[in-house]
Design a protein around this motif. Structure first.
Motif, short mmCIF file in Angstrom:
data_model
loop_
_atom_site.label_atom_id
_atom_site.label_comp_id
_atom_site.label_asym_id
_atom_site.label_seq_id
_atom_site.Cartn_x
_atom_site.Cartn_y
_atom_site.Cartn_z
N ALA A 158 44.22 34.07 47.56
CA ALA A 158 44.56 35.26 46.79
C ALA A 158 44.21 36.51 47.59
N GLY A 159 45.14 37.45 47.62
CA GLY A 159 44.91 38.70 48.31
C GLY A 159 44.99 39.87 47.35
N GLU A 160 44.70 41.06 47.83
CA GLU A 160 44.73 42.24 46.98
C GLU A 160 46.11 42.41 46.35
N GLY A 161 46.12 42.61 45.04
CA GLY A 161 47.36 42.75 44.28
C GLY A 161 47.84 41.45 43.65
N ASP A 162 47.31 40.31 44.10
CA ASP A 162 47.70 39.03 43.52
C ASP A 162 47.06 38.84 42.16
N SER A 163 47.70 38.01 41.32
CA SER A 163 47.18 37.71 39.99
C SER A 163 46.80 36.24 39.91
N ILE A 164 45.69 35.96 39.24
CA ILE A 164 45.23 34.59 39.05
C ILE A 164 44.87 34.39 37.58
N LEU A 165 44.86 33.14 37.15
CA LEU A 165 44.49 32.83 35.77
C LEU A 165 42.98 32.88 35.62
N VAL A 166 42.52 33.54 34.57
CA VAL A 166 41.09 33.66 34.30
C VAL A 166 40.84 33.35 32.83
N GLY A 167 39.59 33.09 32.52
CA GLY A 167 39.21 32.86 31.14
C GLY A 167 37.76 33.26 30.93
N LYS A 168 37.48 33.87 29.79
CA LYS A 168 36.10 34.27 29.47
C LYS A 168 35.44 33.13 28.73
N VAL A 169 34.26 32.72 29.18
CA VAL A 169 33.60 31.57 28.59
C VAL A 169 33.48 31.73 27.08
N ASP A 170 33.92 30.71 26.36
CA ASP A 170 33.95 30.69 24.90
C ASP A 170 34.89 31.74 24.31
N LEU A 213 38.93 34.02 25.28
CA LEU A 213 40.35 33.92 25.56
C LEU A 213 40.65 33.71 27.05
N ILE A 214 41.89 33.29 27.29
CA ILE A 214 42.43 33.13 28.64
C ILE A 214 43.30 34.35 28.95
N GLY A 215 43.36 34.72 30.21
CA GLY A 215 44.20 35.85 30.59
C GLY A 215 44.50 35.87 32.07
N VAL A 216 44.70 37.06 32.60
CA VAL A 216 45.09 37.22 34.00
C VAL A 216 44.12 38.18 34.67
N GLY A 217 43.78 37.85 35.91
CA GLY A 217 42.96 38.73 36.73
C GLY A 217 43.74 39.20 37.95
N LYS A 218 43.78 40.48 38.19
CA LYS A 218 44.46 41.05 39.35
C LYS A 218 43.42 41.41 40.40
N VAL A 219 43.65 40.94 41.63
CA VAL A 219 42.70 41.18 42.71
C VAL A 219 42.73 42.65 43.11
N LEU A 220 41.60 43.32 42.96
CA LEU A 220 41.48 44.74 43.33
C LEU A 220 40.96 44.92 44.75
N VAL A 267 40.77 42.42 34.76
CA VAL A 267 41.10 41.31 33.88
C VAL A 267 41.57 41.78 32.52
N ALA A 268 42.45 40.97 31.92
CA ALA A 268 42.91 41.18 30.54
C ALA A 268 43.12 39.80 29.93
#
Length: 239
Positions: free
Chosen positions: A33-45, A47-54, A65-66
């Motif tokens: 993953a490089g700057e500007g790429d998006s990856i799947l993330v989740g907050k423990v316990d 929701l799931i969402g997307v993280g954009k590499v800053l 993240v959102a």
């Protein structure tokens, strides 16, 4: 790692996280993953969402993240497992987390070696690390609860009946006459013995507490194999 699981200590702002160590290395070297790429993330316990590499450096990755998706459904299963060998314990915990088992009880049994209970893998940090790997594999966020009981008889007599209430209760034991049921439509509790199985006294105590003894056929499976086979037989763990 199919999802980067995020903990409270990762957040630098409500919508930003900084990842270091294993997760940073995996995203940089495996996911690439490089700057500007998006990856799947989740907050423990949560929701799931997307993280954009800053920003990415040799020691950390910053993500914006959102979150907007719920995690997969948990299995309605309480797993009661005789303490396995430490190396096997790691694999079993990861497998349980991947399959959606959220309630795990590690208990003593006659054929459990006393030294097994001395492993540092039973410390909170060790258990969390293995459960995290399982959740990341399955794209799940809900951390299973692991309960440790080092005395068999008090657990079976004092706590187990309450755990079995409202559940179909089973103890997997080779040589019994009843095959393990399939595709249950109700909550269940499943007891699995150590390598070598429960001794007759232990099986009798589990049956007296409300369990039905069942088998998987003529083959004798290792615990690390029996766990996913039994769980997937009782429930569709891939829904």
């Amino acid at each position: 790692m199919n999802l980067a699981l995020l903990f409270e200590e990762d957040f630098t702002r409500p919508d930003q996280v900084r990842l270091t160590g294993r997760r940073r290395d995996h995203l940089a070297t495996i996911v690439k993953a490089g700057e500007g790429d998006s990856i799947l993330v989740g907050k423990v316990d949560g929701l799931i969402g997307v993280g954009k590499v800053l920003q990415q450096t040799a020691s950390y990755i910053d993500l914006e993240v959102a979150f907007n998706q719920p995690p997969p459904n948990a299995l309605p299963l309480t797993l009661i497992l005789a303490m396995p060998r430490p190396k096997m314990l790691r694999r079993v915990l990861q497998t349980c987390a991947t399959l959606g088992v959220k309630d795990i009880w590690l208990i003593n049994a006659y054929k459990v070696e006393k030294s097994f209970w001395q492993t540092p893998l039973l410390e909170d940090a060790g258990i969390r690390a293995d459960l995290t790997l399982g959740l990341e594999q399955a794209r799940d966020t809900v951390m299973p609860e692991v309960h440790i009981r080092k005395r068999f008889k008090p657990f079976v007599e004092d706590e187990l009946p309450g755990l079995l209430a409202g559940r179909q209760a089973l103890v997997a034991h080779p040589g019994t006459s009843t095959p393990c049921p399939m595709q249950l439509r109700e909550p269940a509790a499943l007891c699995i013995g150590p390598e070598g199985g429960f001794i007759p006294y232990e099986v009798d105590k589990l049956v007296s507490a409300g369990c039905q003894a069942v088998h998987l056929g003529a083959r004798i499976l290792r615990v690390e194999t029996a766990v996913p086979v039994l769980v997937s037989r009782l429930f569709d763990a891939c829904q």
